[in-house]
Design a protein around this motif. Structure first.
Motif, short mmCIF file in Angstrom:
data_model
loop_
_atom_site.label_atom_id
_atom_site.label_comp_id
_atom_site.label_asym_id
_atom_site.label_seq_id
_atom_site.Cartn_x
_atom_site.Cartn_y
_atom_site.Cartn_z
N GLY A 117 0.73 -1.41 -0.33
CA GLY A 117 -0.05 0.12 0.03
C GLY A 117 0.82 1.14 -0.03
O GLY A 117 0.66 2.19 -0.60
N ILE B 155 2.41 2.27 -3.58
CA ILE B 155 1.70 2.37 -4.20
C ILE B 155 1.10 3.83 -4.10
O ILE B 155 1.01 5.21 -4.85
CB ILE B 155 0.06 1.51 -4.55
CG1 ILE B 155 0.40 0.18 -4.77
CG2 ILE B 155 -1.32 2.33 -5.46
CD1 ILE B 155 -0.74 -0.67 -4.68
N ARG B 156 1.05 4.03 -2.73
CA ARG B 156 0.35 5.69 -2.30
C ARG B 156 1.78 6.79 -2.96
O ARG B 156 1.72 7.66 -2.97
CB ARG B 156 0.72 5.48 -1.06
CG ARG B 156 0.18 7.03 -0.05
CD ARG B 156 0.35 6.89 1.18
NE ARG B 156 0.31 8.68 1.96
CZ ARG B 156 0.01 8.42 2.81
NH1 ARG B 156 0.07 7.29 3.76
NH2 ARG B 156 -0.30 10.01 3.92
N THR C 225 -3.16 2.27 0.82
CA THR C 225 -2.58 3.18 -0.42
C THR C 225 -3.36 4.39 -0.19
O THR C 225 -3.40 5.65 -1.00
CB THR C 225 -3.32 3.33 -1.70
OG1 THR C 225 -4.58 3.42 -1.81
CG2 THR C 225 -2.61 1.81 -1.41
N PHE D 244 -5.14 3.52 -4.18
CA PHE D 244 -5.15 2.54 -5.35
C PHE D 244 -5.76 3.15 -7.00
O PHE D 244 -6.24 2.28 -6.86
CB PHE D 244 -5.57 1.68 -3.93
CG PHE D 244 -6.20 0.92 -4.88
CD1 PHE D 244 -5.76 -0.37 -5.26
CD2 PHE D 244 -7.72 0.69 -5.12
CE1 PHE D 244 -5.97 -1.64 -6.14
CE2 PHE D 244 -8.58 -0.41 -6.04
CZ PHE D 244 -7.34 -1.52 -6.39
#
Lengths: 242, 242
Positions: free
Chosen positions: B113, B116-117, B145, B149
């Motif tokens: 997560g 992705i963030r 995220t 996301f």
């Protein structure tokens, strides 16, 4: 003697060390898992060990043997380890060194742990933690540091006035703002400095920003939400390393 | 109609979407909390909503009303939100753009997560995720995220062969090693590239390292353990931004 009852006073005393209040009163804290117990041992912090009956660990300290049930009661882990150490809190060094990270009101244990882990890996000397942050002796913080907790100078429960004093001691204070100030890429690295990162929701508190020598930020996509504070602190420490 | 029984077939069908297997079969996933439901709505992914009786949300999609008890049963949160959305999985874009992060066998949902963030915040175009990573539709990944996301191209369940094909498509593959290769500070930024970060325990897998154009690393204190993989990925993306 094998401790088999949760109602035993000694067992209850250990259990209470999961609460910050009792950690403060007694100056002690708990670490779990073999790896962290060994790190605590190397750091000379262990007061005594709690061991599940039938298990063995090569650490020369007083041992309190407990049943599996009592260990489960004392553990904060989903799968309790067979070892737990009751440790004396670390004594902070007075000399903070030349590269410091200040954590202002960080609430998430994982974030504070990540910051401490990165500070050690990136050769910072001290992590200074404000009194309104999550307790650094919280077991989730210690676990997230992956052992780094035992190898870096940590000064916790620090109040705003003490951070102000650092400025008098010659530290350049670099306060993080999400989107204003100087892009960290263009900041000249001072000889002696402290980066301040702030609370997950509201950033660095105003009293601290007001006394900073410089406000710094990491440029990010304006459409996206900000970086995680553990990540932001790590990028800032990395960038100001050289 | 208000759904009040956990044994209802429809409710059981939703509950099963907490498992990767059923998410794959149905091509659907669950998001929780008002914030993430709104983000999913903006991204046009919502199939239908599940709402606790007496609550209201301004999203124009079919609504399934449930009792508080059923909501608690369906939720993965300690304090269940009043809203949950059953969403259709995202369709990956074929064009991955010029800046890509490849996550190889990342196991911790928080780490994936965070990656992705950071990728979104640092203006990367796509995150490519190997099939042996934690499922990107895992609710802990999506929560970590913080909404990112929904705003970045994600290509998941990718096998090693597909990553090899990226090389033929002109991507320079930069594989991370903990302590060897080129210091990322001295890597010239290619026009079109993909950074590969690897599993928390064993790093990037050998088959992938073998086809990389360059091995890169972040210099860290040799005495300390390594950086968290989410932090390392973020520093690499930051540094290769220019």
């Amino acid at each position: 003697m094998i401790y088999s009852s949760k109602d035993n006073e000694k067992i209850k005393e250990i259990k209470r060390l999961h609460k910050p209040k009792y950690r403060n009163i007694h100056g002690k804290f708990i670490v779990e898992t073999e790896h962290l117990v060994e790190e605590a041992s190397k750091a000379g912090l262990i007061d005594y060990l709690v061991i599940e009956e039938g298990s063995y660990i090569n650490v020369d300290k007083p041992k309190l043997i407990v049943t599996k049930e009592v260990m489960k009661y004392l553990s904060k882990l989903e799968s309790p380890s067979k070892f737990l150490a009751v440790c004396n809190k670390k004594k902070p060094k007075e000399d903070l060194g030349t590269k410091v990270l200040i954590a202002d009101a960080i609430q998430d244990p994982g974030n504070l742990g990540t910051i401490i882990r990165s500070a050690l890996a990136l050769n910072y000397d001290s992590v200074v933690i404000s009194e309104d942050s999550v307790d650094v002796y919280n077991e989730k913080v210690i676990r997230a540091t992956q052992g780094a907790f035992f190898h870096i100078n940590i000064v916790d429960m620090v109040i705003t006035e003490e951070i102000c004093e650092m400025k008098e001691d010659g530290y350049k204070l670099l306060g993080t703002k999400v989107d204003s100030g100087t892009d960290v890429k263009f900041v000249d690295k001072p000889d002696k400095f402290a980066i301040i990162v702030g609370n997950e929701g509201r950033g660095v508190k105003k009293e601290l920003l007001d006394i900073c020598d410089k406000h710094i930020f990491i440029p990010t996509d304006p459409d996206s939400e900000s970086l995680n504070v553990g990540v932001a602190a790590s990028i800032l420490m990395y960038e100001l390393n050289g």
